[in-house]
Design a protein around this motif. Structure first.
Motif, PDB file in Angstrom:
ATOM      1  N   LEU A   1       0.841  -1.189   0.000  1.00  0.00           N
ATOM      2  CA  LEU A   1       0.000   0.000   0.000  1.00  0.00           C
ATOM      3  C   LEU A   1       0.879   1.242   0.000  1.00  0.00           C
ATOM      4  N   LEU A   2       0.554   2.180  -0.878  1.00  0.00           N
ATOM      5  CA  LEU A   2       1.298   3.429  -0.939  1.00  0.00           C
ATOM      6  C   LEU A   2       0.539   4.524  -0.202  1.00  0.00           C
ATOM      7  N   HIS A   3       1.245   5.288   0.594  1.00  0.00           N
ATOM      8  CA  HIS A   3       0.652   6.404   1.311  1.00  0.00           C
ATOM      9  C   HIS A   3       1.311   7.679   0.826  1.00  0.00           C
ATOM     10  N   GLU A   4       0.606   8.493   0.109  1.00  0.00           N
ATOM     11  CA  GLU A   4       1.150   9.761  -0.355  1.00  0.00           C
ATOM     12  C   GLU A   4       1.047  10.766   0.786  1.00  0.00           C
ATOM     13  N   THR A   5       2.182  11.100   1.370  1.00  0.00           N
ATOM     14  CA  THR A   5       2.157  11.934   2.563  1.00  0.00           C
ATOM     15  C   THR A   5       2.378  13.410   2.268  1.00  0.00           C
ATOM     16  N   GLY A   6       2.779  13.761   1.068  1.00  0.00           N
ATOM     17  CA  GLY A   6       2.989  15.168   0.754  1.00  0.00           C
ATOM     18  C   GLY A   6       3.339  15.372  -0.703  1.00  0.00           C
TER      19      GLY A   6
END
Length: 413
Positions: A258-263
């Motif tokens: 799972l990819l989490h785009e944090t910024g």
């Protein structure tokens, strides 16, 4: 008395082995300390020799590169300068002032490059000679360091020269105005935008240049909402134009499921004209000018929109409303000529609004923080394993890869 003396002798005899053992232990410990000291000295000597070997190898590589490139480059640039001088002698400079100025500028540039290449050859020879002297002087570390510093100057010039041969776009030689805007993901995007600002400033410092932060909008929760940096040195636009687009900060799960785009933040780059700006006339009726809030010690922010294309820019870094308006108009002209060039049309009046690129839809680079710390350049496909190094301003490999993708123009006059 005799019995007491005998007992005393017996005690002395009994204690003798203990004293002998203690002395032996002390002597053994002393020998161990001496061996350890010698081992540490040997180790330091080895480390120093390894360091000198590494320095010498780097110096030799740079000198070899200079020996291979400099003579041919110097011959090429000198022949180009001679052709330009012959053209000036045959050409009546008063017939066409604009054309005359172009020729004179090219001649000045060629003369500057020739002088720089001669200086490069001298510095390469200097580094080679100092290295030889260092070896004759029983490996003098100070001389090696001096030679290494000279080789760094040679290496920087070679890199810039090679890149300049590829940077032949219309505005590649100009300075650059780089604008960073944080995405709408909140605090993480604002902190990320500030990290990008630091990265570009550090890059300029490593190139012995300086970026001037002319505008900066801080976020209440930390980070920045936007910032504008001006790089007033030759080829800044050519170097940085490939940075346009979205820069993602990404954190993924440990199993990469799972990819989490944090910024995220978007970077725009427009030319900062160091010489004569394009003679572009814009009808006042095509402009919508509005004023924003006063920013600290600077003047009131001015936003200028080009109504036919929808392109808008702003300036808030100057001390007066008039100065901000002038700078905003100049930035607008720069964006218009770049868009006209990208669309392959000669006049800005022919710019198609629907064909203007949306930078928020152009992904440029991914900076992965977890589980692996690496940088992925989307445009070129290259991947760097050292995220910290990139954030510390070491982005030359990324810039160089992007420049190398461009088709070099004809190098003749």
């Amino acid at each position: 008395m005799a019995r007491i003396a005998a007992e005393s002798v017996a005690v002395s005899v009994q204690r003798a082995p203990f004293r002998s053992k203690w002395q032996g232990s002390r002597r053994s410990k002393l020998h161990t300390q001496v061996r350890a000291s010698q081992s540490m000295d040997d180790k330091n000597k080895v480390f120093k020799e390894l360091g000198l070997f590494s320095l010498r190898k780097k110096i030799e590589d740079v000198v070899l590169q200079a020996d291979m490139l400099a003579p041919a480059a110097l011959e090429l640039e000198e022949s180009r300068r001679i052709r330009q001088e012959e053209m000036i002698q045959k050409y009546n400079l008063w017939d066409d002032v604009t054309k005359s100025n172009e020729i004179l500028v090219k001649l000045a540039d060629s003369s500057k490059v020739v002088d720089a290449l001669k200086d490069l050859t001298y510095k390469a020879e200097e580094a080679k000679l100092i290295t030889q002297l260092a070896e004759m002087d029983a490996i003098n570390y100070g001389l090696f360091k001096q030679a290494y510093n000279a080789s760094i100057d040679v290496s920087k010039f070679l890199y810039r020269y090679e890149m300049s041969k590829l940077l032949r776009g219309q505005y590649d030689m100009d300075g650059a105005c780089l604008i960073i805007k944080a995405g709408s993901a909140g605090i993480y995007s604002e902190i990320w935008a500030e990290q990008l600002l630091s990265m570009y400033n550090k890059w300029a410092e490593k190139q012995s240049y300086q970026g001037r932060v002319v505008e900066k909008y801080d976020s209440k929760n930390g980070g920045i909402k936007s910032a504008t940096i001006e790089f007033e040195f030759e080829y800044a636009y050519g170097y940085l134009s490939g940075e346009r687009g979205v820069h993602h900060m990404i954190r993924s799960s440990d199993d990469d499921s799972l990819l989490h785009e944090t910024g995220l933040a978007v970077v725009d780059v427009i030319p900062l004209f160091l010489g004569t700006a394009p003679d572009l006339q814009i009808d006042d009726g095509d402009l919508r000018i509005s004023s924003g809030e006063k920013q600290g010690r600077t003047g009131q922010a001015v936003c200028v929109q080009h109504i036919p294309t929808g392109i808008s820019v702003q300036s808030s870094g100057e001390r007066s409303h008039f100065a901000n308006r002038m700078k905003a108009v100049n930035r607008l002209k720069a964006k218009l000529v770049v868009n006209a060039m990208e669309q392959g049309i000669p006049e800005v009046g022919g710019i198609k609004r629907e064909a203007i690129a949306d930078l928020w839809k152009q992904e440029t680079r991914r900076y992965v923080f977890h589980p692996n710390r690496l940088v992925q350049d989307v445009k070129t496909g290259i991947q760097l394993p050292d995220l910290n190094s990139v954030l510390d301003g070491n982005i030359e490999p990324l810039i160089g890869a992007n420049i190398s993708m461009r088709q070099p123009s004809d190098l003749t006059l």
